[in-house]
Write an enzyme that holds these catalytic residues in place. Structure first.
Site, PDB file in Angstrom:
ATOM      1  N   ARG A 129      10.142  -1.143  12.174  1.00 14.10           N
ATOM      2  CA  ARG A 129       8.917  -0.898  12.930  1.00 14.10           C
ATOM      3  C   ARG A 129       8.711  -1.977  13.982  1.00 14.10           C
ATOM      4  NH1 ARG A 129       4.268   0.306   8.521  1.00 14.10           N
ATOM      5  NH2 ARG A 129       3.070  -0.726  10.151  1.00 14.10           N
ATOM      6  N   ARG A 152     -10.243   1.809   7.601  1.00 15.34           N
ATOM      7  CA  ARG A 152      -9.826   0.435   7.882  1.00 15.34           C
ATOM      8  C   ARG A 152     -10.994  -0.441   8.314  1.00 15.34           C
ATOM      9  NH1 ARG A 152      -4.104   1.150   8.353  1.00 15.34           N
ATOM     10  NH2 ARG A 152      -2.999  -0.783   8.717  1.00 15.34           N
ATOM     11  N   ARG A 157      11.915  -5.208   6.398  1.00 18.68           N
ATOM     12  CA  ARG A 157      11.478  -3.873   5.970  1.00 18.68           C
ATOM     13  C   ARG A 157      12.097  -2.812   6.875  1.00 18.68           C
ATOM     14  NH1 ARG A 157       5.237  -2.081   5.252  1.00 18.68           N
ATOM     15  NH2 ARG A 157       5.070  -2.339   7.504  1.00 18.68           N
ATOM     16  N   ARG A 175      -1.531  -8.559  13.090  1.00 18.27           N
ATOM     17  CA  ARG A 175      -2.057  -7.489  12.232  1.00 18.27           C
ATOM     18  C   ARG A 175      -2.800  -8.061  11.031  1.00 18.27           C
ATOM     19  NH1 ARG A 175       3.274  -4.926  10.891  1.00 18.27           N
ATOM     20  NH2 ARG A 175       2.134  -3.582   9.451  1.00 18.27           N
ATOM     21  N   LYS A 188       0.829  -1.221   0.000  1.00 16.68           N
ATOM     22  CA  LYS A 188       0.000   0.000   0.000  1.00 16.68           C
ATOM     23  C   LYS A 188       0.859   1.266   0.000  1.00 16.68           C
ATOM     24  CE  LYS A 188      -2.362  -0.280   3.839  1.00 16.68           C
ATOM     25  NZ  LYS A 188      -1.871  -1.434   4.542  1.00 16.68           N
TER      26      LYS A 188
END
Ligand code: AMP
Length: 230
Positions: free
Chosen positions: A174, A102, A141, A185, A27
């Site tokens: 993160r 969301r 990431r 998640r 995204k």
């Protein structure tokens, strides 16, 4: 009408797009590319929240810290953040929302907000991807807490190790990108996104894109999906 001319007309008319997708579906990466290509603001709720946490000492910043555990912030906060961005003049003729809404409650609040300005969502793009692929993508990431740009330790490393190419800030991993939090998640996304996707399908604006292919392939698929939507 030729493709270039069609694209030009699209640009002229602006675009109001929502990107829906699980963590790691791309995204943020696609949102940034699309917004640049279309000349519209990229409104990424997660990136805005991370910036608030990193730079503010406020009640909002404290409340937003739940995101480190992978939990959602309350709808009222998410709505307020999005509405503030959508009220800016640069969002008047188009915007790309990434990570907001969301859930259905947020989508309904967004519709009501846009209706006041006689605006509406033109297209909601759902990025479809297998959870196992997501875990692989997210482990590794690196994220810029300042501008939101993301990198991957192997697939897309920054030019200068540890620093953001765009703004020079120190990159971080993160907290919510640890494997068990990624699973959490993903499950939360599954629970909330089913009704959200159904909401946009009922409005006739939903387009689903295969997000498991490479970055350029996903980009092209989104552009075709959005152009075909009008
Ligand atoms: P993202 O960068 O889209 O993966 O978002 C990171 C985290 O920010 C999410 O896991 C949530 O904790 C929080 N967040 C972002 N957008 C929203 C939203 N619209 N509603 C609730 N929480 C959100």
């Amino acid at each position: 009408m030729g493709r270039a001319r069609r694209l030009w007309r699209e640009l002229e008319h602006g675009k109001r797009v929502v990107l829906i997708g699980p963590p790691g579906s791309g995204k943020g990466t696609q949102g940034a590319r699309l917004a640049t290509a279309w000349g519209i603001p990229h409104i990424a709720s997660g990136a805005i929240l991370r910036r608030i946490i990193a730079t503010e000492d406020s009640d909002l910043a404290r409340a937003a810290r739940v995101i480190n555990e992978g939990k959602y912030i309350p709808d009222a906060i998410a709505n307020a953040i999005a509405f503030r961005e959508l009220s800016k003049p640069e969002a008047e003729s188009g915007f790309l929302l990434d990570g907001y809404p969301r859930d259905v409650a947020q989508a309904e609040a967004l519709d009501a907000f846009l209706r006041q300005g006689k605006r509406r969502i033109d297209v909601a793009v759902e990025l479809d991807i297998d959870p196992d692929l997501v875990v692989e993508r997210l482990a590794g990431r690196l994220t810029c807490p300042n501008c939101g740009q993301t990198y991957h330790i192997r697939a897309m490393p920054p030019q200068k190790p540890g620093f953001c190419d765009r703004c020079g800030s120190v990159l971080t991993v993160r907290e919510d990108d640890q494997p068990e939090r990624i699973r959490y998640r993903f499950d939360l996304y599954r629970e909330k996104s089913g009704p959200l996707v159904a909401f946009y399908r009922e409005q006739g604006v939903l387009r689903t894109v295969d997000a498991s292919v490479d970055e350029d392939g996903v980009f092209t698929a989104i552009v075709s999906a959005v152009m075909g939507a009008r």
